[in-house]
Design an enzyme around this catalytic site. Sequence first.
Site, PDB file in Angstrom:
ATOM      1  N   GLU A 277      -3.827   5.540  -9.102  1.00 32.41           N
ATOM      2  CA  GLU A 277      -3.064   4.281  -9.145  1.00 32.41           C
ATOM      3  C   GLU A 277      -3.433   3.406 -10.332  1.00 32.41           C
ATOM      4  O   GLU A 277      -2.607   2.620 -10.789  1.00 32.41           O
ATOM      5  CB  GLU A 277      -3.182   3.513  -7.843  1.00 32.41           C
ATOM      6  CG  GLU A 277      -4.545   3.027  -7.476  1.00 32.41           C
ATOM      7  CD  GLU A 277      -4.516   2.300  -6.131  1.00 32.41           C
ATOM      8  OE1 GLU A 277      -3.468   1.784  -5.726  1.00 32.41           O
ATOM      9  OE2 GLU A 277      -5.562   2.249  -5.487  1.00 32.41           O
TER      10      GLU A 277
ATOM     11  N   ASN B  53      11.427 -13.794  -0.973  1.00 32.03           N
ATOM     12  CA  ASN B  53      10.517 -12.658  -0.883  1.00 32.03           C
ATOM     13  C   ASN B  53      10.793 -11.995   0.457  1.00 32.03           C
ATOM     14  O   ASN B  53      10.753 -12.648   1.505  1.00 32.03           O
ATOM     15  CB  ASN B  53       9.057 -13.127  -0.954  1.00 32.03           C
ATOM     16  CG  ASN B  53       8.084 -11.961  -0.747  1.00 32.03           C
ATOM     17  OD1 ASN B  53       8.455 -10.797  -0.943  1.00 32.03           O
ATOM     18  ND2 ASN B  53       6.872 -12.256  -0.316  1.00 32.03           N
TER      19      ASN B  53
ATOM     20  N   LYS C 154      -7.537   6.014  -6.106  1.00 35.54           N
ATOM     21  CA  LYS C 154      -7.973   5.032  -7.121  1.00 35.54           C
ATOM     22  C   LYS C 154      -7.692   5.547  -8.520  1.00 35.54           C
ATOM     23  O   LYS C 154      -7.165   4.839  -9.370  1.00 35.54           O
ATOM     24  CB  LYS C 154      -9.481   4.746  -6.970  1.00 35.54           C
ATOM     25  CG  LYS C 154      -9.777   3.724  -5.928  1.00 35.54           C
ATOM     26  CD  LYS C 154      -9.335   2.345  -6.386  1.00 35.54           C
ATOM     27  CE  LYS C 154      -8.880   1.416  -5.296  1.00 35.54           C
ATOM     28  NZ  LYS C 154      -7.891   1.831  -4.391  1.00 35.54           N
TER      29      LYS C 154
HETATM   30  C1  AGP Z   1      -4.164  -0.523  -3.077  1.00 39.05           C
HETATM   31  O1  AGP Z   1      -5.231  -0.048  -3.899  1.00 39.05           O
HETATM   32  C2  AGP Z   1      -3.969   0.498  -2.078  1.00 39.05           C
HETATM   33  N1  AGP Z   1      -3.916   1.749  -2.847  1.00 39.05           N
HETATM   34  C3  AGP Z   1      -2.763   0.408  -1.198  1.00 39.05           C
HETATM   35  O2  AGP Z   1      -2.500   1.731  -0.824  1.00 39.05           O
HETATM   36  C4  AGP Z   1      -3.030  -0.450   0.032  1.00 39.05           C
HETATM   37  O3  AGP Z   1      -4.244   0.000   0.623  1.00 39.05           O
HETATM   38  C5  AGP Z   1      -1.910  -0.261   1.036  1.00 39.05           C
HETATM   39  O4  AGP Z   1      -0.705  -0.694   0.432  1.00 39.05           O
HETATM   40  C6  AGP Z   1      -2.156  -1.067   2.317  1.00 39.05           C
HETATM   41  O5  AGP Z   1      -2.239  -2.424   1.996  1.00 39.05           O
HETATM   42  P1  AGP Z   1      -2.855  -3.403   3.114  1.00 39.05           P
HETATM   43  O6  AGP Z   1      -4.309  -3.008   3.272  1.00 39.05           O
HETATM   44  O7  AGP Z   1      -2.676  -4.787   2.572  1.00 39.05           O
HETATM   45  O8  AGP Z   1      -2.078  -3.169   4.385  1.00 39.05           O
END
Ligand code: AGP
Length: 591
Positions: free
Chosen positions: A474, A99, A471
Amino acid sequence: MCGIVGYVGEQHPKEFLLDGLKKLEYRGYDSSGIAIKNNDNIQIIKCTGKISDLEEKINKENLISSKIGIAHTRWATHGEANETNAHPHKVGKVTLVHNGIIENATDLKNKLVNDGVVFRSETDTEVACAVISKYYKGNPIEAITEAIQLLKGSYAFGVLFEDQDKLYAVRKDSPLIIGLGKKENYIASDIAAIIKYTDQYILLNDDEVVELSGENVTVYKDGKKIKKEIQTSTMTIEDANKGNYKHFMLKEIMEEPIVLQRTLNKYINNMDQMVDISPYEEIHIVACGSALYAGMIGKCLLEEKANIKCMTDVASEYRYKKIIYDRKTLVILVSQSGETADTIAAMRKAHEEGIDTLAIVNVKTSTIAREAKQTLFIEAGPEIAVATTKAYLLQVAMFSLIALKAAHSKKLEKNYKEIIEEAKQLPDYLRKVLNDKDVFAGIGKEIKGARDAFYIGRGVDYAMCEEGSLKLKEVSYTHSDAYQAGELKHGTISLIEDGVPVFAIITDDKIKDKTESNVIEVESRKAKIYTITNDASIMNHHFKYVVEKISDYFQPVLIVPPLQLIGYYTALERGLDIDKPRNLAKSVTVE
Ligand code: AGP
C-alpha cells in the site's frame, strides 16, 4: 473518504477552509473545492488534483468578501474525478458538500429529471442537493429535515442557502464534528481540521440538523431544538502535524512505544477490569484490511492460549453471508476509525441477531464506538497517515490482553503474573527495535527495485506476514503476497526467481523447523531471504533480525514494527507520496 470543512464567523473563510482541507488530505481525495457567500452571491471554485492546485486557482480569482463558507475533498465514488463532479454542488438556492453515498440516488434523480431538474454532474451529491432544494421554501431546517427522509445511505452534509447567512449541517453514518470557536463556529469531518482553532466540539447524532452562526450553534431533531453536550478534545496541534519527521507514517511508527505504554497503563495494571470473553464458546472476529490481520493474530492467541473457537472474516463478506450463530457467540469488530462501512454493517447484523458485540476502536467519537455493546479503546491518538501502523500495533496488543485475560479466567495460564510483569517491559523492547530503524532503511534500499516480494510464515507468523505484505503494497506499490510457508510449493513457488525478496517470519518454536525447510526451498531457487525472528539460532541466509524472545501473547508486538519500517523505507526509496498513497482513503466509509 471525502473531507468536509465549513466556517461561519467574522473572518473571511478562505484561510480556515484551505487550512482545514490540508488537515484532511490524509483521508485520500482526487479533487476539491470551496464555496463562499456574501448576501445572495455564492462563489464556487473547484479543481481536480491536490489542495495546492485549488489554492493556486483560488489565489488567481477575485474572491468576494465573505464570512461564511464550505469546502470539500472528494474521493470519487459516483462519477469520475473531474471538476464537474467535484464538490460543492449547487441546485437552486442550495449549495452543498457531502461525505458518504446516497444509495437511492438513481431513483431520486429520475423523479427530479421528470420534474424538470437539469443535472450537470454524475454525482449522488448533486441529487441530494436537488432534493433539499425541492423542499426549500425559505426554512432551511424544514427543507433539510424533509429531504433526509427520502435519502437512503450515508451522508454528512455542509449546506449553504443563497438567502441565509447561517451554515447548516446534518449527518447519518458519516462522521461530522461541530467546532465551537470565539465569535466563529465550524464544521469538519474530524477534529484534526479544527484543533488549531478550538478543542471544544459537539458530536452530532444521525439526522440531527445543526444551524451555525458566528454567535450561536443550534441543533434540531425532527424540527425541534435539542440540547447537546459540549466535549473537549484531547488531541493536540502536534498530533495534527509531522514535527521533525518527513512523513506522518514514520512519526506514527516511532510513537508506538509511547502509545503502547499509554494503552498498557490503561489495562495491564487492572486486568480485573479487562473484558473477559471466556464465557463465550465461539468468537467471530470481523474487520477489514490491517484490522482483520490484527484479528487473525487474535484468533491464533485465543485458540492456542484460551481454548476458544474463533473465526475471522472480511467484513464485506461477513455482512452478506449466512452466519449460523450460537447463543454463546461473541462478534469482535476491529476498526481504527470506527467508521468503516462494511464493519459497521457486520456489527449491525450481529445486533439484529441478538448477538453480543465487542469493538476494538481508536476513534472515540466513531459510529462503532457508539453502537457496539462493549468497546475497548486503544490509545493510539490521531493516526494521520493513511497506512495504519500504531493503531494496528495496539489492535494486536489489545488481542494479547484479551487472550491473556481469557486464559487466566479459564485457569489455563500458569505464568500469568510473570507475563503481566514482562508486558510492562514491552515499550522498552519496542524502543530497541525502533532504534535499529536504519537496518530496515537498508532493506528498503536493497528491495526498492523488486517487482514482487513474498512473506512466509506459519500460524501466528503467517498472520503477521499478511500485514507486512499489505504495508509494502500500500505504500511502496510493490506487488507482494503473504503465504502460509507450507503452501508456497503448491503453485506460487513458480514465481520465485533469482533475487526475489522473501521475508520469513519465524517465532513459533513448535514449527520453526518446518518454516526453515520452506525457506531453504525458496533459497534453493535463488530467492533473497530476509528473516525476522525471536530465535538467534535460526540460520541467516541473507539477512536476519532477532527481536527479544518474550511470551507468545506479546511476541507479535515486536515483530510487526520491522515489517512496517520495511514498507516505509521501500516507499521512501521510491520517492512516493507515503502518507497519502494513490487510490487509498484513511477510512472507507462507503461499501
Ligand atoms: C490501512 O493501512 C489499512 N491497510 C486499511 O486496510 C485499514 O486497516 C482498513 O481500511 C480498516 O480500517 P479501520 O481500521 O478504520 O476499520
